[in-house]
Design an enzyme around this catalytic site. Structure first.
Site, short mmCIF file in Angstrom:
data_model
loop_
_atom_site.label_atom_id
_atom_site.label_comp_id
_atom_site.label_asym_id
_atom_site.label_seq_id
_atom_site.Cartn_x
_atom_site.Cartn_y
_atom_site.Cartn_z
N CYS A 130 0.83 -1.21 0.00
CA CYS A 130 0.00 0.00 0.00
C CYS A 130 0.87 1.26 0.00
O CYS A 130 1.35 1.68 1.06
CB CYS A 130 -0.91 -0.01 1.23
SG CYS A 130 -1.94 1.46 1.33
N CYS A 133 -0.49 4.17 2.07
CA CYS A 133 -0.37 4.01 3.53
C CYS A 133 1.08 4.22 3.98
O CYS A 133 1.33 4.83 5.01
CB CYS A 133 -0.77 2.59 3.97
SG CYS A 133 -2.21 1.92 3.20
N ASP A 134 2.04 3.67 3.24
CA ASP A 134 3.42 3.59 3.73
C ASP A 134 4.40 4.50 3.00
O ASP A 134 5.56 4.61 3.42
CB ASP A 134 3.93 2.13 3.60
CG ASP A 134 3.07 1.17 4.40
OD1 ASP A 134 2.51 1.61 5.42
OD2 ASP A 134 2.95 0.00 4.00
#
Ligand code: NAP
Length: 303
Positions: A130, A133-134
């Site tokens: 992701c 997200c990261d």
């Protein structure tokens, strides 16, 4: 007993909830992971008719609020088993047991792993599925993205805004994703395409320090020094728990056509979890509506 239990709170499941509630049915939704499903990982949504631009997170949040406003009840429980007793469908979760007259399976799909040695062990230590997200953890660093679909292209685009250098590694020389996304990447100075190549190994002991790529034709290998590998090679279904009540195809998708009926009376399948050609937000939402109305009709036929 609920009229309809919906398993999965992604676009298909939440759309089904809205349609079922507006048709006067009681609805209980189960979600074992994040509400909103896969779309929450997409930074920009520009292809949902009527919405020029939004983020996946905003889209999912709006859908959830809309479902709640009609009275949807959500339980954050993972469904372990579905038992078909005809007029009663029994749903067993990690926390309890529930009954409904009809069930809509809207389980979506999960990220497909690349299958590298130590891939799972290195999740959170340089391997991610992701980018939104990261990605921020890799600010100023060199990273690689594996895949050739829209997710990989959008991930590379997103990461190129944060990272020093982004390698986009794809196993062919033609991308599956949209040309518009490819063109955007071609215009970025810090994006490098590595085509006809596969990631074949992760380098680094405790964290990812590089990836080995192997050329598809020559078999030659080289190591790219990167701190992160973002894997975006598509999704796969997660329907094993329902194989006793609905038929799955050879890839594990629930066999159901555009009517969203599964062949098991009272059990319907909506969205990415079922056999279909096009898996998009619009088709997931459409399936939700079709499945909910079909479930309502089924319940009315029981009376
Ligand atoms: P996808 O379209 O199925 O693409 C998966 C990519 O991964 C393909 O390029 C495939 O290569 C590659 N791949 C699969 N297995 C591999 C392996 N073992 N090793 C190396 N490469 C592998 O998946 P996606 O990109 O996640 O997209 C899923 C759906 O969501 C698509 O319909 C996509 O259009 C849609 N989507 C839309 C948007 C948007 O419109 N904003 C954003 C994201 C996703 P091959 O091409 O060689 O098969």
């Amino acid at each position: 007993m609920s009229d309809i239990i919906i398993i999965g709170a992604g676009t298909a499941g939440l759309s089904a909830a809205i349609y079922a509630l507006r048709a006067g049915k009681s609805v209980l939704i189960f979600e074992g992971l994040s509400v909103g499903g896969q779309i929450i990982n997409t930074p920009d949504v520009e292809n949902y008719p009527g919405i020029a631009h939004t983020s996946g997170f905003e889209f999912a949040n709006g859908l959830f609020e809309q479902a709640k406003s009609f009275g949807a009840e959500l339980k954050r429980e993972a469904v372990k088993e579905l038992i078909d007793e005809g007029a009663v469908k029994r749903v067993k979760t990690d926390k309890g047991e529930y009954e409904a007259k009809a069930v809509i399976l809207a389980t979506g799909a999960k990220n497909r792993p690349l299958g590298l040695e130590r891939e799972q062990e290195m999740v959170g230590r340089g391997v991610s599925y992701c980018a939104t997200c990261d990605g921020m953890f890799y600010r100023g660093k060199d990273v690689a993205v594996a895949g050739g679909g829209n997710t990989a292209l959008e991930d590379a685009q997103f990461l190129s805004g944060y990272c020093n250098h982004v390698y986009l590694i794809h196993r062919r020389d033609a991308f599956r994703g949209d040309q518009k996304n490819v063109s955007l990447l071609q215009a970025r100075d810090n994006v490098e395409f590595v085509l006809n190549a596969n990631v074949t190994a992760l380098e680094g002991e405790k964290r990812v320090e590089g990836v080995t790529v192997t050329d598809k034709f020559s078999g030659e290998t080289r190591t790219l020094a990167v701190s992160g590998l973002f894997i975006a090679v598509g999704q796969m279904p997660a329907n094993e728990a329902f194989a006793n009540v609905v038929k799955l195809d050879d890839k594990g998708y629930i066999v159901a056509d555009e009517s969203c009926t599964t062949g098991t009376p009272g059990i319907f399948a909506a969205g990415d979890c079922r056999t279909k050609e096009v898996r998009q937000l619009t088709t997931a939402a459409a399936d939700g509506a079709v499945a909910a109305l079909a479930a309502g009709k089924y319940i009315d036929s029981l009376a």
